[in-house]
Design a protein around this motif. Structure first.
Motif, PDB file in Angstrom:
ATOM      1  N   GLU A   4     -10.717   4.464  11.152  1.00 58.87           N
ATOM      2  CA  GLU A   4     -12.140   4.247  11.435  1.00 58.87           C
ATOM      3  C   GLU A   4     -12.627   3.166  10.477  1.00 58.87           C
ATOM      4  N   SER A   5     -12.921   1.987  11.023  1.00 60.46           N
ATOM      5  CA  SER A   5     -13.202   0.817  10.186  1.00 60.46           C
ATOM      6  C   SER A   5     -14.407   1.025   9.270  1.00 60.46           C
ATOM      7  N   THR A   6     -15.445   1.734   9.748  1.00 64.00           N
ATOM      8  CA  THR A   6     -16.618   1.942   8.882  1.00 64.00           C
ATOM      9  C   THR A   6     -16.267   2.841   7.702  1.00 64.00           C
ATOM     10  N   THR A   7     -15.468   3.866   7.947  1.00 67.33           N
ATOM     11  CA  THR A   7     -15.027   4.750   6.865  1.00 67.33           C
ATOM     12  C   THR A   7     -14.127   3.995   5.890  1.00 67.33           C
ATOM     13  N   MET A   8     -13.266   3.140   6.423  1.00 63.66           N
ATOM     14  CA  MET A   8     -12.319   2.414   5.573  1.00 63.66           C
ATOM     15  C   MET A   8     -13.034   1.513   4.563  1.00 63.66           C
ATOM     16  N   TYR A   9     -14.026   0.753   5.026  1.00 62.09           N
ATOM     17  CA  TYR A   9     -14.671  -0.149   4.072  1.00 62.09           C
ATOM     18  C   TYR A   9     -15.491   0.636   3.045  1.00 62.09           C
ATOM     19  N   LYS A  10     -16.097   1.758   3.479  1.00 63.99           N
ATOM     20  CA  LYS A  10     -16.868   2.564   2.528  1.00 63.99           C
ATOM     21  C   LYS A  10     -15.964   3.195   1.469  1.00 63.99           C
ATOM     22  N   LEU A  11     -14.806   3.696   1.883  1.00 66.27           N
ATOM     23  CA  LEU A  11     -13.860   4.271   0.922  1.00 66.27           C
ATOM     24  C   LEU A  11     -13.304   3.198  -0.006  1.00 66.27           C
ATOM     25  N   ALA A  12     -13.042   2.013   0.554  1.00 65.73           N
ATOM     26  CA  ALA A  12     -12.560   0.917  -0.298  1.00 65.73           C
ATOM     27  C   ALA A  12     -13.583   0.589  -1.378  1.00 65.73           C
ATOM     28  N   ARG A  13     -14.870   0.639  -1.030  1.00 68.79           N
ATOM     29  CA  ARG A  13     -15.925   0.432  -2.025  1.00 68.79           C
ATOM     30  C   ARG A  13     -15.913   1.560  -3.058  1.00 68.79           C
ATOM     31  N   SER A  18      14.235 -10.722  -1.182  1.00 64.04           N
ATOM     32  CA  SER A  18      15.187  -9.871  -0.461  1.00 64.04           C
ATOM     33  C   SER A  18      14.514  -8.650   0.159  1.00 64.04           C
ATOM     34  N   SER A  19      13.916  -7.790  -0.669  1.00 61.38           N
ATOM     35  CA  SER A  19      13.247  -6.599  -0.148  1.00 61.38           C
ATOM     36  C   SER A  19      11.837  -6.536  -0.723  1.00 61.38           C
ATOM     37  N   PRO A  20      10.852  -6.988   0.053  1.00 64.26           N
ATOM     38  CA  PRO A  20       9.487  -7.047  -0.477  1.00 64.26           C
ATOM     39  C   PRO A  20       8.883  -5.656  -0.680  1.00 64.26           C
ATOM     40  N   SER A  21       7.887  -5.602  -1.545  1.00 63.04           N
ATOM     41  CA  SER A  21       7.092  -4.384  -1.740  1.00 63.04           C
ATOM     42  C   SER A  21       5.850  -4.488  -0.876  1.00 63.04           C
ATOM     43  N   ILE A  22       5.755  -3.596   0.115  1.00 61.76           N
ATOM     44  CA  ILE A  22       4.633  -3.651   1.050  1.00 61.76           C
ATOM     45  C   ILE A  22       3.824  -2.364   0.940  1.00 61.76           C
ATOM     46  N   GLY A  23       2.567  -2.509   0.572  1.00 64.07           N
ATOM     47  CA  GLY A  23       1.678  -1.367   0.476  1.00 64.07           C
ATOM     48  C   GLY A  23       0.997  -1.095   1.802  1.00 64.07           C
ATOM     49  N   VAL A  24       0.593   0.153   1.994  1.00 63.41           N
ATOM     50  CA  VAL A  24      -0.211   0.540   3.158  1.00 63.41           C
ATOM     51  C   VAL A  24      -1.517   1.122   2.623  1.00 63.41           C
ATOM     52  N   PHE A  25      -2.634   0.543   3.015  1.00 65.11           N
ATOM     53  CA  PHE A  25      -3.949   1.056   2.630  1.00 65.11           C
ATOM     54  C   PHE A  25      -3.992   2.537   3.009  1.00 65.11           C
ATOM     55  N   ALA A  26      -4.156   3.402   2.019  1.00 62.87           N
ATOM     56  CA  ALA A  26      -3.891   4.828   2.234  1.00 62.87           C
ATOM     57  C   ALA A  26      -5.116   5.725   2.049  1.00 62.87           C
ATOM     58  N   LEU A  27      -6.306   5.164   2.105  1.00 61.67           N
ATOM     59  CA  LEU A  27      -7.506   5.981   1.961  1.00 61.67           C
ATOM     60  C   LEU A  27      -7.928   6.609   3.289  1.00 61.67           C
ATOM     61  N   ASP A  63      10.426  -1.637   0.343  1.00 59.62           N
ATOM     62  CA  ASP A  63       9.809  -0.776  -0.669  1.00 59.62           C
ATOM     63  C   ASP A  63       8.364  -0.555  -0.233  1.00 59.62           C
ATOM     64  N   ALA A  64       8.101   0.561   0.458  1.00 60.11           N
ATOM     65  CA  ALA A  64       6.785   0.825   1.032  1.00 60.11           C
ATOM     66  C   ALA A  64       6.107   1.980   0.305  1.00 60.11           C
ATOM     67  N   PHE A  65       4.817   1.861   0.072  1.00 56.99           N
ATOM     68  CA  PHE A  65       4.075   2.884  -0.669  1.00 56.99           C
ATOM     69  C   PHE A  65       2.596   2.827  -0.293  1.00 56.99           C
ATOM     70  N   GLY A  66       1.901   3.935  -0.507  1.00 57.38           N
ATOM     71  CA  GLY A  66       0.477   4.003  -0.238  1.00 57.38           C
ATOM     72  C   GLY A  66      -0.340   3.318  -1.329  1.00 57.38           C
ATOM     73  N   VAL A  67      -1.438   2.697  -0.924  1.00 58.32           N
ATOM     74  CA  VAL A  67      -2.323   2.004  -1.863  1.00 58.32           C
ATOM     75  C   VAL A  67      -3.698   2.667  -1.825  1.00 58.32           C
ATOM     76  N   ARG A  68      -4.058   3.271  -2.954  1.00 59.89           N
ATOM     77  CA  ARG A  68      -5.363   3.918  -3.082  1.00 59.89           C
ATOM     78  C   ARG A  68      -6.172   3.350  -4.250  1.00 59.89           C
ATOM     79  N   ARG A  69      -5.512   2.642  -5.146  1.00 62.65           N
ATOM     80  CA  ARG A  69      -6.162   2.157  -6.369  1.00 62.65           C
ATOM     81  C   ARG A  69      -5.762   0.712  -6.660  1.00 62.65           C
TER      82      ARG A  69
END
Length: 199
Positions: A50-59, A2-11, A28-34
């Motif tokens: 910025e894709s280069t920053t995003m992958y480095k922060l994800a690491r 019915s109402s999915p939980s969708i995260g947004v990559f938030a780094l 149900d939307a929320f930021g995803v940092r962990r």
């Protein structure tokens, strides 16, 4: 579902804008940092940034491998601009050693439309929509090459980049070169939410 939980990559990136559109759609939307926040997700949005920053922060935040695993095992994911690069299996003009999460069998060209000063906007036809969408391109990529299972949803209609692919879908994964979170048109987010509900 019915109402999915969708995260947004938030780094890094256009997090608030995506959260606002999804919330307005009743999600149900929320930021995803962990990793523990990722575990709550039925689906995920990878925003522009910025894709280069995003992958480095994800690491750095130990999110990279969990993201790869969730995408590989079928979590619906929607990438916009830098998010498209993050989902692509292959990059042209990336930085040395640049990593992606992968999942979309596409080759993207980073900063394909030029630098920040070359940013532009216009109306493009989007597959399945009766009226065109207003697309905002900011240091945007485009799709150079599609795998057999990837469907092109939109192309640039005119100008030097006419015919370039700027929106794609492969199963439960989709991506746009442009920023649908900018402005008042929620149809592309609604398209993704419907995809999530069907998954």
């Amino acid at each position: 579902m019915s109402s999915p939980s969708i995260g947004v990559f938030a780094l890094q990136g256009d997090v608030r804008e995506h959260l606002a559109v999804l919330t307005d759609l009743g999600v149900d939307a929320f930021g995803v940092r962990r990793p523990e926040e990722l575990a709550r997700c039925d689906a995920l949005v990878l925003p522009g940034g910025e894709s280069t920053t995003m992958y480095k922060l994800a690491r750095t935040f130990e999110l990279f491998e969990p993201l790869v695993d969730r995408i590989r095992t079928g979590m619906p994911t929607f990438g916009t601009c830098a998010g498209m690069i993050m989902l692509a299996d292959r990059i042209e003009d990336g930085t040395e050693g640049q990593e992606t999460l992968g999942g979309l069998d596409i080759t993207v060209r980073r900063n394909a439309f030029g630098r920040q000063v070359d940013s532009f906007e216009g109306h493009i036809a989007f597959d399945g929509f009766e009226d065109p969408v207003h697309a905002v391109f900011i240091r945007a990529p485009w799709v150079e090459d599609l795998g057999e299972e990837v469907e092109a949803l939109a192309t640039v209609p005119a100008g030097p980049a006419a015919g370039r692919i700027v929106a794609v879908r492969q199963g439960s994964l989709m991506a746009t070169s442009f920023h649908p979170e900018v402005g008042s048109d929620d149809r592309i987010h609604r398209y993704f939410v419907d995809l999530v509900k069907q998954s």
